[in-house]
Design an enzyme around this catalytic site. Structure first.
Site, short mmCIF file in Angstrom:
data_model
loop_
_atom_site.label_atom_id
_atom_site.label_comp_id
_atom_site.label_asym_id
_atom_site.label_seq_id
_atom_site.Cartn_x
_atom_site.Cartn_y
_atom_site.Cartn_z
N THR A 1 3.44 1.69 -4.18
CA THR A 1 4.30 2.73 -4.44
C THR A 1 5.92 2.67 -4.56
O THR A 1 6.21 1.66 -3.79
CB THR A 1 3.89 3.79 -3.30
OG1 THR A 1 4.87 4.97 -3.33
CG2 THR A 1 3.96 3.23 -1.91
N ASP A 2 6.36 3.39 -5.08
CA ASP A 2 7.91 3.42 -5.18
C ASP A 2 8.67 3.40 -3.66
O ASP A 2 9.62 3.06 -3.39
CB ASP A 2 8.54 4.37 -6.21
CG ASP A 2 8.26 5.86 -6.01
OD1 ASP A 2 7.70 6.13 -4.81
OD2 ASP A 2 8.68 6.66 -6.48
N GLU A 3 7.76 4.06 -2.81
CA GLU A 3 8.27 4.37 -1.45
C GLU A 3 8.67 2.92 -0.73
O GLU A 3 9.38 3.28 0.29
CB GLU A 3 7.43 5.34 -0.86
CG GLU A 3 7.31 6.60 -1.34
CD GLU A 3 6.61 7.89 -0.49
OE1 GLU A 3 6.85 7.40 0.73
OE2 GLU A 3 6.12 8.62 -0.99
N TYR B 1 3.77 6.09 6.66
CA TYR B 1 3.13 5.83 5.34
C TYR B 1 3.79 4.78 4.63
O TYR B 1 2.90 3.75 4.08
CB TYR B 1 3.03 7.11 4.66
CG TYR B 1 2.51 6.86 3.11
CD1 TYR B 1 1.38 6.34 2.70
CD2 TYR B 1 3.67 6.87 1.86
CE1 TYR B 1 1.05 5.95 1.50
CE2 TYR B 1 3.12 6.40 0.80
CZ TYR B 1 2.06 6.25 0.47
OH TYR B 1 1.57 5.85 -0.90
N LYS C 1 2.26 0.92 3.43
CA LYS C 1 1.90 0.52 2.16
C LYS C 1 2.63 -0.88 1.76
O LYS C 1 2.32 -1.71 1.10
CB LYS C 1 2.29 1.35 1.04
CG LYS C 1 1.35 2.71 0.93
CD LYS C 1 -0.11 2.40 0.44
CE LYS C 1 0.00 1.86 -1.19
NZ LYS C 1 -1.38 1.62 -1.50
#
Ligand code: TDX
Length: 289
Positions: A81-83, A105, A109
């Protein structure tokens, strides 16, 4: 229910826990490739309780990587994810930007992302990683902002906007994300990560207004609620690397959001019972108290 439309000779559904090494080894046996999507994915839930995020997203990833290594399967695509990059006020994240996650979260990831990298570097497991921007489209669980807003409005309820709605996200239609994963699987370079973005950004207030306008609802449907702790201001990706593989998004936001609103309007049977469920209602009560 989500897989029902696919129940055919193309799909074999095996219900199991990604942390169960035996079940995963049995499922992986004889397969050509692994696409690893299995994750706890909602930031707000990770803020309420991070335990399941660490177990599923970190240990589950290790179990899958280990099973793939043991079975000698082919390409292993880790859907990240971009996060993992954290927040950026200006400019864009490239694949070599620092990994600096801000929520439990995102940290889970990022851990999976780094484990996948380590399996490539250490064991030469043929890993590829995708880091996509915010998804929306059919079958998205009504905890994420787009399906939550759309289904609330269909139900005649208000939509909860965090803080002032100033946080910015880059939006992609789910089918474009799927095609990006396919492109990376087929043409990506082993051991590499690929950002997947559209260059289409909106702040959350603009997003709410777009949805309200399309659904013919007044601005008074917005309810400003407490902000998310540690709320990332902006995610924005430089996606030039994946474009070199010949991929680019095909859906513009306007068309995709219309399709999404139509889907939720026509598929009440899929989401109404989810929203009525005990665990969903307990979550909403805790989150929006
Ligand atoms: O009720 C809400 N009100 C609100 O204002 C919710 C649920 C969200 N928001 C805001 C928070 C975010 O700025 O909307 C934005 C989007 O929120 P989410 O849908 O929860 O997505 P986000 O936190 O950006 O994370 C998503 O994108 C990256 C996915 O949930 C992740 O799984 C993915 O990795």
């Amino acid at each position: 229910d989500t897989l029902k439309a696919l129940h055919s000779r193309q799909v074999k559904f095996i219900k199991g826990n990604v942390c169960d090494a035996k079940a995963v080894a049995a499922a992986i046996k004889g397969q050509d490739a692994v696409f690893h999507f299995a994750a706890e994915s909602h930031v707000d839930r990770s803020i309420l309780n991070s335990q399941a995020f660490l177990t599923t997203n970190i240990l589950g990833t290790q179990v899958l990587l280990e099973a793939a290594r043991a079975a000698g399967t082919g390409r292993f695509v880790y859907v990240s994810t971009d996060e993992v990059y954290g927040s950026v006020a200006k400019g864009f994240f490239t694949e070599s930007s620092a990994i600096a996650p801000n929520s439990p979260y995102a940290a889970s990831k990022a851990s999976g992302d780094l484990l996948a990298r380590a399996y490539w570097r250490t064991y030469k497991l043929p890993v590829l990683t995708t880091r996509c921007c915010n998804n929306f489209g059919p079958y998205q669980f009504p905890e994420k902002v787009v399906p939550l807003f759309v289904t609330n409005l269909i139900e005649g309820k208000k939509i909860p906007l965090y803080g002032k709605g100033a946080n910015v996200r880059e939006w992609i239609y789910v089918e474009d994300h799927c095609r990006a994963i396919d492109a990376v699987y087929r043409k990506g370079e082993l051991g590499e990560a690929y950002n997947v973005g559209t260059d289409f950004e909106l702040n959350n207030l603009e997003l709410a207004h777009r949805i309200l306008d399309l659904m013919g609802k007044p601005k008074s449907s917005i309810e400003y609620v407490a902000d998310r702790p540690g709320h990332d201001l902006r995610y924005a990706l430089d996606s030039s690397k994946i474009k070199k593989l010949g991929w680019k998004a095909q859906y513009d936001f306007e068309r995709a959001i219309r399709l999404t609103i139509d889907w939720y309007s026509e598929n009440l049977r899929w989401w109404v019972k989810l929203k009525k469920g005990k665990t969903y209602r307990a979550y909403i009560k805790k989150q929006y108290k």
